[in-house]
Design a protein around this motif. Sequence first.
Motif, PDB file in Angstrom:
ATOM      1  N   ALA A  14       1.157  -1.522   0.370  1.00 55.29           N
ATOM      2  CA  ALA A  14      -0.329   0.423  -0.164  1.00 55.29           C
ATOM      3  C   ALA A  14       0.758   1.464  -0.071  1.00 55.29           C
ATOM      4  O   ALA A  14       1.696   1.111   0.534  1.00 55.29           O
ATOM      5  CB  ALA A  14      -0.949   0.263   1.284  1.00 55.29           C
ATOM      6  N   GLY A  15       0.609   2.309  -1.062  1.00 49.79           N
ATOM      7  CA  GLY A  15       1.333   3.317  -0.709  1.00 49.79           C
ATOM      8  C   GLY A  15       2.166   3.252  -2.019  1.00 49.79           C
ATOM      9  O   GLY A  15       2.592   4.275  -2.657  1.00 49.79           O
ATOM     10  N   GLY A  16       2.726   2.231  -2.673  1.00 50.75           N
ATOM     11  CA  GLY A  16       3.125   1.625  -3.870  1.00 50.75           C
ATOM     12  C   GLY A  16       2.432   2.324  -5.058  1.00 50.75           C
ATOM     13  O   GLY A  16       1.677   3.088  -5.324  1.00 50.75           O
ATOM     14  N   SER A  17       3.427   2.067  -6.233  1.00 49.89           N
ATOM     15  CA  SER A  17       3.151   2.472  -7.757  1.00 49.89           C
ATOM     16  C   SER A  17       3.636   1.416  -8.608  1.00 49.89           C
ATOM     17  O   SER A  17       4.021   0.367  -8.433  1.00 49.89           O
ATOM     18  CB  SER A  17       4.477   4.087  -8.441  1.00 49.89           C
ATOM     19  N   LEU A  18       2.317   1.385  -9.879  1.00 46.17           N
ATOM     20  CA  LEU A  18       3.214   0.234 -10.980  1.00 46.17           C
ATOM     21  C   LEU A  18       2.663   1.332 -12.076  1.00 46.17           C
ATOM     22  O   LEU A  18       1.396   2.286 -11.963  1.00 46.17           O
ATOM     23  CB  LEU A  18       1.725  -0.860 -10.246  1.00 46.17           C
ATOM     24  N   ARG A  19       3.490   0.737 -12.942  1.00 44.86           N
ATOM     25  CA  ARG A  19       2.897   0.862 -14.513  1.00 44.86           C
ATOM     26  C   ARG A  19       2.237  -0.302 -15.269  1.00 44.86           C
ATOM     27  O   ARG A  19       3.317  -1.210 -15.387  1.00 44.86           O
ATOM     28  CB  ARG A  19       3.623   1.975 -15.131  1.00 44.86           C
ATOM     29  N   LEU A  20       1.245  -0.287 -15.358  1.00 50.69           N
ATOM     30  CA  LEU A  20       0.848  -0.928 -17.028  1.00 50.69           C
ATOM     31  C   LEU A  20       1.210  -0.696 -18.521  1.00 50.69           C
ATOM     32  O   LEU A  20       0.400   0.661 -18.527  1.00 50.69           O
ATOM     33  CB  LEU A  20      -0.694  -1.549 -16.387  1.00 50.69           C
ATOM     34  N   SER A  21       1.117  -1.267 -18.554  1.00 53.30           N
ATOM     35  CA  SER A  21       1.560  -1.239 -20.621  1.00 53.30           C
ATOM     36  C   SER A  21      -0.284  -2.151 -20.785  1.00 53.30           C
ATOM     37  O   SER A  21       0.324  -3.445 -20.700  1.00 53.30           O
ATOM     38  CB  SER A  21       2.973  -1.431 -20.795  1.00 53.30           C
ATOM     39  N   CYS A  22      -0.367  -1.585 -22.483  1.00 50.74           N
ATOM     40  CA  CYS A  22      -0.544  -3.011 -23.607  1.00 50.74           C
ATOM     41  C   CYS A  22      -0.547  -1.940 -24.431  1.00 50.74           C
ATOM     42  O   CYS A  22      -1.204  -0.927 -24.773  1.00 50.74           O
ATOM     43  CB  CYS A  22      -2.606  -2.308 -23.109  1.00 50.74           C
ATOM     44  N   ALA A  23      -0.251  -2.875 -25.904  1.00 55.46           N
ATOM     45  CA  ALA A  23       0.438  -2.600 -26.898  1.00 55.46           C
ATOM     46  C   ALA A  23      -0.411  -3.177 -27.774  1.00 55.46           C
ATOM     47  O   ALA A  23      -0.674  -4.649 -27.642  1.00 55.46           O
ATOM     48  CB  ALA A  23       2.236  -3.225 -27.485  1.00 55.46           C
ATOM     49  N   ALA A  24      -0.840  -2.832 -28.729  1.00 53.40           N
ATOM     50  CA  ALA A  24      -1.970  -3.182 -29.460  1.00 53.40           C
ATOM     51  C   ALA A  24      -1.293  -3.868 -31.563  1.00 53.40           C
ATOM     52  O   ALA A  24      -0.033  -2.616 -30.723  1.00 53.40           O
ATOM     53  CB  ALA A  24      -3.051  -1.994 -30.389  1.00 53.40           C
ATOM     54  N   SER A  25      -1.068  -5.287 -30.938  1.00 53.25           N
ATOM     55  CA  SER A  25      -0.380  -5.705 -32.347  1.00 53.25           C
ATOM     56  C   SER A  25      -1.330  -5.936 -33.423  1.00 53.25           C
ATOM     57  O   SER A  25      -1.997  -6.631 -33.229  1.00 53.25           O
ATOM     58  CB  SER A  25       0.711  -6.737 -31.861  1.00 53.25           C
TER      59      SER A  25
END
Length: 119
Positions: A14-25
């Motif tokens: 809790a309090g942390g960070s994440l970065r999600l990515s989504c690429a269309a191919s």
Amino acid sequence: QVQLVESGGGLVQAGGSLRLSCAASGSFLGLNHMSWYRQAPGKQRELVAAITSGGVTNYEASVKGRFTVSRDNAKNTVYLQMNSLKPEDTAVYYCNAEIRVFSMWADYWGQGTQVTVSS
């Protein structure tokens, strides 16, 4: 075949960070709005954030000020930067995009990526 491939989920405190990515191919002619949804156990899938092809964004109320959606049109990729994560953000996160294949626009979904926030 058109695919949406997600990455970036995981376990965070809790309090942390994440970065999600989504690429269309694959082979397609256009990419319209791109969105992130999430589904927690026992709950319905809900819209978290969305971004139009022109960069207009909107957010679910509980993530405003903590999450940021962005896109790189040159890479056909949408991102979700998640800061100040809370245990209630725990869910499977899905990418969604409206994609034009030949003359048809249709909604496509990614396979989902698990985000778990520990207290």
